[in-house]
Design a protein around this motif. Structure first.
Motif, PDB file in Angstrom:
ATOM      1  N   ASP A   1      88.299  74.158 -28.461  1.00  0.00           N
ATOM      2  CA  ASP A   1      89.370  74.846 -29.175  1.00  0.00           C
ATOM      3  C   ASP A   1      88.969  76.349 -29.071  1.00  0.00           C
ATOM      4  O   ASP A   1      87.867  76.775 -28.581  1.00  0.00           O
ATOM      5  CB  ASP A   1      88.900  74.666 -30.512  1.00  0.00           C
ATOM      6  N   ASN A   2      89.974  77.281 -29.305  1.00  0.00           N
ATOM      7  CA  ASN A   2      89.878  78.509 -28.895  1.00  0.00           C
ATOM      8  C   ASN A   2      89.139  79.595 -30.035  1.00  0.00           C
ATOM      9  O   ASN A   2      88.751  80.478 -29.738  1.00  0.00           O
ATOM     10  CB  ASN A   2      91.137  79.173 -28.652  1.00  0.00           C
TER      11      ASN A   2
ATOM     12  N   ASP B   1      92.500  74.694 -19.404  1.00  0.00           N
ATOM     13  CA  ASP B   1      93.005  73.286 -19.695  1.00  0.00           C
ATOM     14  C   ASP B   1      93.246  72.531 -18.708  1.00  0.00           C
ATOM     15  O   ASP B   1      93.279  71.395 -18.986  1.00  0.00           O
ATOM     16  CB  ASP B   1      94.129  73.575 -20.797  1.00  0.00           C
TER      17      ASP B   1
ATOM     18  N   SER C   1      95.665  81.176 -27.295  1.00  0.00           N
ATOM     19  CA  SER C   1      95.934  79.948 -27.282  1.00  0.00           C
ATOM     20  C   SER C   1      97.713  79.742 -26.872  1.00  0.00           C
ATOM     21  O   SER C   1      98.405  80.779 -26.837  1.00  0.00           O
ATOM     22  CB  SER C   1      95.801  79.350 -28.593  1.00  0.00           C
ATOM     23  N   GLY C   2      98.253  78.816 -26.804  1.00  0.00           N
ATOM     24  CA  GLY C   2      99.572  78.445 -26.580  1.00  0.00           C
ATOM     25  C   GLY C   2     100.013  77.869 -25.528  1.00  0.00           C
ATOM     26  O   GLY C   2     101.109  77.730 -25.131  1.00  0.00           O
ATOM     27  N   ALA C   3      99.061  77.809 -24.366  1.00  0.00           N
ATOM     28  CA  ALA C   3      99.379  77.051 -23.006  1.00  0.00           C
ATOM     29  C   ALA C   3     100.052  75.732 -23.281  1.00  0.00           C
ATOM     30  O   ALA C   3     101.023  75.376 -22.679  1.00  0.00           O
ATOM     31  CB  ALA C   3      98.130  77.101 -22.214  1.00  0.00           C
ATOM     32  N   ILE C   4      99.484  74.767 -24.043  1.00  0.00           N
ATOM     33  CA  ILE C   4      99.945  73.474 -24.206  1.00  0.00           C
ATOM     34  C   ILE C   4     101.114  73.619 -24.974  1.00  0.00           C
ATOM     35  O   ILE C   4     102.096  72.975 -24.569  1.00  0.00           O
ATOM     36  CB  ILE C   4      98.768  72.566 -24.818  1.00  0.00           C
ATOM     37  N   GLY C   5     101.138  74.284 -26.112  1.00  0.00           N
ATOM     38  CA  GLY C   5     102.127  74.388 -26.870  1.00  0.00           C
ATOM     39  C   GLY C   5     103.388  74.750 -26.055  1.00  0.00           C
ATOM     40  O   GLY C   5     104.504  74.412 -26.320  1.00  0.00           O
TER      41      GLY C   5
ATOM     42  N   ASN D   1      91.696  82.228 -21.866  1.00  0.00           N
ATOM     43  CA  ASN D   1      92.043  81.051 -22.523  1.00  0.00           C
ATOM     44  C   ASN D   1      90.992  79.809 -21.752  1.00  0.00           C
ATOM     45  O   ASN D   1      90.413  80.324 -20.892  1.00  0.00           O
ATOM     46  CB  ASN D   1      93.506  80.668 -22.229  1.00  0.00           C
ATOM     47  N   GLU D   2      90.903  78.846 -22.475  1.00  0.00           N
ATOM     48  CA  GLU D   2      90.014  77.689 -21.651  1.00  0.00           C
ATOM     49  C   GLU D   2      91.102  77.356 -20.460  1.00  0.00           C
ATOM     50  O   GLU D   2      92.211  77.240 -20.733  1.00  0.00           O
ATOM     51  CB  GLU D   2      89.925  76.583 -22.643  1.00  0.00           C
TER      52      GLU D   2
ATOM     53  N   THR E   1      98.225  79.195 -31.381  1.00  0.00           N
ATOM     54  CA  THR E   1      99.380  78.670 -31.007  1.00  0.00           C
ATOM     55  C   THR E   1     100.615  78.799 -32.226  1.00  0.00           C
ATOM     56  O   THR E   1     101.759  79.401 -31.752  1.00  0.00           O
ATOM     57  CB  THR E   1      99.337  77.231 -30.528  1.00  0.00           C
TER      58      THR E   1
ATOM     59  N   GLY F   1      98.523  73.411 -31.996  1.00  0.00           N
ATOM     60  CA  GLY F   1      97.290  73.824 -31.749  1.00  0.00           C
ATOM     61  C   GLY F   1      96.241  72.845 -31.972  1.00  0.00           C
ATOM     62  O   GLY F   1      96.404  71.745 -32.332  1.00  0.00           O
ATOM     63  N   THR F   2      95.118  73.331 -31.744  1.00  0.00           N
ATOM     64  CA  THR F   2      93.888  72.639 -31.914  1.00  0.00           C
ATOM     65  C   THR F   2      93.048  72.621 -32.837  1.00  0.00           C
ATOM     66  O   THR F   2      92.517  71.770 -33.855  1.00  0.00           O
ATOM     67  CB  THR F   2      92.901  72.769 -30.697  1.00  0.00           C
ATOM     68  N   GLY F   3      92.847  73.847 -33.382  1.00  0.00           N
ATOM     69  CA  GLY F   3      91.867  74.202 -34.690  1.00  0.00           C
ATOM     70  C   GLY F   3      92.155  74.255 -35.987  1.00  0.00           C
ATOM     71  O   GLY F   3      93.531  73.878 -36.024  1.00  0.00           O
TER      72      GLY F   3
HETATM   73  N1  GLU Z   1      93.594  76.177 -24.931  1.00  0.00           N
HETATM   74  C1  GLU Z   1      94.664  75.645 -25.928  1.00  0.00           C
HETATM   75  C2  GLU Z   1      96.044  76.104 -25.227  1.00  0.00           C
HETATM   76  O1  GLU Z   1      96.322  76.961 -24.571  1.00  0.00           O
HETATM   77  C3  GLU Z   1      94.488  75.866 -27.202  1.00  0.00           C
HETATM   78  C4  GLU Z   1      93.410  75.338 -27.757  1.00  0.00           C
HETATM   79  C5  GLU Z   1      93.557  75.857 -29.313  1.00  0.00           C
HETATM   80  O2  GLU Z   1      94.540  75.614 -29.861  1.00  0.00           O
HETATM   81  O3  GLU Z   1      92.364  76.094 -29.957  1.00  0.00           O
HETATM   82  O4  GLU Z   1      96.966  75.548 -25.494  1.00  0.00           O
END
Ligand code: GLU
Length: 257
Positions: free
Chosen positions: A144-145, A133, A46-50, A130-131, A9, A206-208
């Motif tokens: 985490d990705n 989410d 990543s970046g979906a939540i962000g 992506n996961e 992210t 981000g998560t990780g």
């Molecule tokens: N799947 C989460 C997203 O797209 C990110 C997970 C991560 O930052 O590792 O926001």
């Protein structure tokens, strides 16, 4: 060469969660070029939540599950829209794959996932994973990705996983706090001393952090793939990666598959 590139992210979004336009354009251009040169590329982004945080103008990354999942639903489509537009400029086709831990645990679903992934590569598309989410709750989440990218790397039998992060690689100490910190260029064994370096926190969106990256390194190297941590702020380093030049920190596979 088959490459999995994981984009964090912090690499594609500003602190606000809004898209880092210049960075994303550079990354998509370079990946397109590498594909044109004949590399097979799978992305884990990543970046979906962000980006959902940015688009919904939330003041910070949500902590409660429903808002997180709502932000991911908004941000994931924005993310793919951006990739689709960027890669289209260079005549490349993207494909979205969203998975959960339950999909990997189920033999049938996992098989479907790998079949689709392989077929997409044969068809010349760029899978962007992506996961999922919006439906992955705490109990069934990969989380985490970095871990997701390592799973994808072993599933696709890729040669190398590249984690694009907000740091140059693994350091002997926290480089944000200690001027003595030195970049570790090669890791041949994930011993206790190395694993102990994974204490740091990740970014605010981000998560990780380093811990999840070292866990990802374990999954990859045990499966016979190398892994690199490089700074996502310097996407041109991907050319060096493709040429086998030293970049960031390289974790060497226990035995090459
Ligand atoms: N799947 C989460 C997203 O797209 C990110 C997970 C991560 O930052 O590792 O926001």
């Amino acid at each position: 060469m088959k490459l999995v590139i994981k984009i964090g992210t912090s690499t594609i979004a500003h602190e606000s969660g809004r898209l880092n336009i210049r960075r994303t354009e550079e990354i998509c251009k370079i990946i397109s070029d590498l594909k044109n040169a004949g590399l097979e590329i799978i992305m884990v982004s990543s970046g979906a939540i962000g980006m959902g945080v940015g688009k919904l103008s939330l003041s910070e990354r949500p902590k409660d599950m429903p808002t997180k999942q709502a932000a991911a639903a908004v941000g994931q489509s924005e993310l793919m829209y951006v990739y689709d537009r960027q890669f289209s400029e260079y005549n490349h086709t993207v494909a979205q794959i969203l998975i959960t831990a339950a999909d990997i645990a189920s033999e049938d679903r996992y098989q479907n996932f790998t079949n689709t992934l392989n077929r997409l590569l044969e068809l010349g598309a760029i899978p962007i994973i992506n996961e999922n989410d919006t439906i992955a709750t705490e109990e069934i989440t990969i989380g985490d990705n970095d871990t997701l990218a390592a799973i994808v790397t072993t599933s696709a039998k890729a040669d190398l996983l590249v984690l694009m992060s907000d740091i140059d690689g693994l350091f002997t100490k926290d480089p944000h706090q200690d001027a003595e910190a030195r970049l570790i260029e090669n890791v041949y064994e994930l011993n206790d001393d190395i694993m102990a370096l994974g204490g740091g926190e990740g970014s605010s969106l981000g998560t990780g952090g380093m811990r999840t990256k070292l866990e990802a390194a374990r999954i990859c190297t045990e499966a016979g793939c190398d892994m690199i941590i490089m700074n996502g702020a310097k996407p041109e380093l991907l050319y060096d990666v493709a040429e086998g030049k030293p970049v960031g920190t390289r974790f060497h596979a226990k035995e090459k598959a």
